[in-house]
Design an enzyme around this catalytic site. Structure first.
Site, mmCIF file in Angstrom:
data_model
loop_
_atom_site.group_PDB
_atom_site.id
_atom_site.type_symbol
_atom_site.label_atom_id
_atom_site.label_comp_id
_atom_site.label_asym_id
_atom_site.label_seq_id
_atom_site.Cartn_x
_atom_site.Cartn_y
_atom_site.Cartn_z
ATOM 1 N N LYS A 48 0.837 -1.203 0.000
ATOM 2 C CA LYS A 48 0.000 0.000 0.000
ATOM 3 C C LYS A 48 0.880 1.265 0.000
ATOM 4 O O LYS A 48 2.105 1.175 -0.015
ATOM 5 C CB LYS A 48 -0.937 -0.024 1.217
HETATM 6 C C1 LIG Z 1 -9.605 -3.085 -0.998
HETATM 7 C C2 LIG Z 1 -8.989 -3.760 0.206
HETATM 8 N N1 LIG Z 1 -9.678 -3.836 1.334
HETATM 9 C C3 LIG Z 1 -9.168 -4.410 2.440
HETATM 10 C C4 LIG Z 1 -7.904 -4.967 2.448
HETATM 11 C C5 LIG Z 1 -7.406 -5.648 3.674
HETATM 12 O O1 LIG Z 1 -6.251 -5.067 4.185
HETATM 13 P P1 LIG Z 1 -5.154 -5.921 4.963
HETATM 14 O O2 LIG Z 1 -4.380 -6.702 3.964
HETATM 15 O O3 LIG Z 1 -4.336 -4.875 5.660
HETATM 16 O O4 LIG Z 1 -5.887 -6.794 5.930
HETATM 17 C C6 LIG Z 1 -7.137 -4.909 1.290
HETATM 18 C C7 LIG Z 1 -5.787 -5.467 1.276
HETATM 19 O O5 LIG Z 1 -5.269 -5.986 0.360
HETATM 20 C C8 LIG Z 1 -7.693 -4.298 0.120
HETATM 21 O O6 LIG Z 1 -6.996 -4.234 -1.029
#
Ligand SMILES: Cc1ncc(COP(=O)(O)O)c(C=O)c1O
Length: 413
Positions: A206
């Site tokens: 990210k």
């Molecule tokens: C659109 C979206 N929502 C939620 C998440 C979840 O985040 P995390 O990987 O930090 O749990 C991601 C992660 O890839 C994502 O791309």
């Protein structure tokens, strides 16, 4: 200006270029080392500092940091009281977690379609999903700012307000993005100008990296309180909320120092101080990272333009001042006479990593079995064509030149 890197003739001899990657510098390492010397490795002073800094950047009253974006989504669902008997609208083109979190909180999911040109849920897609929902309404909607572009939250929130639907923006991709409001004001994603809560992810691919990390931003103090409970097992420590007065309070009416209560079961979603040390150091670089990502996206736009119409960049949402997380392109694989998997393997052999964001969630076996043969043509068309090219703050202009040249060669152009 983007940095240049010394070119070598043999692309494959260069180091592998992943589709996403963190950019960690010496001061990030120093910040983490310093945190390791502190007294509190779990919830310490850096969690609070990280929350205040993030809230300040995105213009929210408060931020509640947690261990990842998935936990942030689940905490948001719990804070809004989503549970059995409730319905949440989720766009089909997203990472699984956007649907799994409210579903695991107890809600049923109604998948919405997306614009095949941008991958974003439009107000009309939201309306069509509501028409398929039980009683024509939903308790919550989770718009996803795909690739970093903001959905039209003004239009979505107008419909949501009329239906008493709460809004959780999934901004896992969109830290640093701004939305151009009707009055010309630039509204940061995360300020909740049109919704209740916004979630972020600080996974290494990210815009900023925290190892694992996430946060929810909110303006309503009641929601903030519930987010903090959801982060820490739902443990109640505020004396004015205790239900068992005889156990809770000792002589003189003082709350017993050891005492706490549980009114509903919860999980541990806390984020360590160590991660927040990295998060704080990275937040200080957010403007630079966003600028670099924008410049790289512009360089791609320019260098890939001759590959149209076989390959086209994502259509632009004009009112989004985008902090690009992904650089997805849309490829007409049939016209190019190449399978996507084959192209990905060829590019990998050229030292270039690519990824597909995403397999539409309604097509996953679990949801397909639960909700039947739903067809969402926009999401399916987008999925059939999309391929995300490398985009991260550590890239140079030469990397973009190299990716564009490899694509041109492999597509036979
Ligand atoms: C659109 C979206 N929502 C939620 C998440 C979840 O985040 P995390 O990987 O930090 O749990 C991601 C992660 O890839 C994502 O791309």
């Amino acid at each position: 200006m983007l940095p240049k890197r010394k070119e070598t003739a043999d692309a494959a001899a260069q180091s592998f270029l992943p589709y996403g990657r963190q950019l960690i510098e010496e001061d990030d390492i120093a910040a983490v080392t310093q945190a390791l010397k502190g007294d509190l490795l779990t919830t310490g002073p850096l969690v609070d500092r990280f929350e205040k800094t993030l809230a300040g950047i995105v213009g929210a009253a408060e931020a509640v940091a947690c261990c990842n974006g998935t936990a942030a989504l689940y905490m948001a669902a719990r804070a809004l009281g989503l549970g059995p008997g409730h319905t949440a609208v989720v766009p089909a083109l997203t990472f699984l977690a956007t649907a799994s979190a409210p579903h695991l909180a107890g809600a049923e999911i109604v998948f919405a379609d997306v614009d095949p040109e941008t991958g974003l849920m439009r107000a009309s897609d939201f309306e069509a999903a509501l028409a398929r929902a039980p009683r024509g309404r939903a308790d919550a909607v989770f718009p996803v700012h795909y690739a970093g572009q903001s959905c039209d939250m003004a239009a979505i929130s107008e419909i949501a307000r009329a239906k008493e639907t709460r809004i959780v923006e999934d901004a896992a991709h969109a830290l640093g993005t701004l939305w151009l409001g009707e009055d010309g004001a630039l509204l940061p994603v995360g300020a909740n100008a049109h919704g209740d809560l916004t979630i972020f992810s600080f996974h290494p691919v990210k815009t900023i990296a925290m190892g694992e990390g996430g946060a929810v931003t909110a303006n309503d103090p009641g929601l903030v309180r519930r987010l903090r409970l959801a982060r820490n097992h739902e443990i109640v420590r505020a004396p004015d909320e205790f239900l068992r007065a005889r156990e809770a309070f000792g002589e003189g009416g003082q709350a017993n120092p050891w005492y706490y209560e549980l009114h509903a079961p919860g999980f541990n979603f806390r984020v360590p101080d160590i991660n927040c040390a990295l998060g704080l150091s990275q937040l200080a670089k957010l403007a630079r990272f966003v600028h670099l990502r924008r410049k790289l996206a512009e360089a791609y736009d320019e260098m890939l333009a001759p590959l149209a119409p076989l390959l086209r960049p994502l259509a632009r949402e004009k009112r989004s001042a985008t902090a690009w997380h992904l650089y997805p392109v849309r490829i007409d694989f049939a016209a190019a006479e190449i399978a996507r998997g084959e192209l990905m393997r060829m590019l990998a052999s050229d030292g270039i990593g690519t990824q597909v964001h995403y397999v539409p969630v309604h097509r996953q076996p679990y949801y397909a079995a639960r909700y039947g043969g739903l067809r969402l043509p926009g999401a399916e068309e987008f999925y059939a064509k999309t391929l995300s090219l490398p985009l991260h703050a550590g890239m140079s202009e030469d990397d973009v030149v190299r990716v564009a040249a490899a694509l041109k060669r492999r597509l036979g152009l």
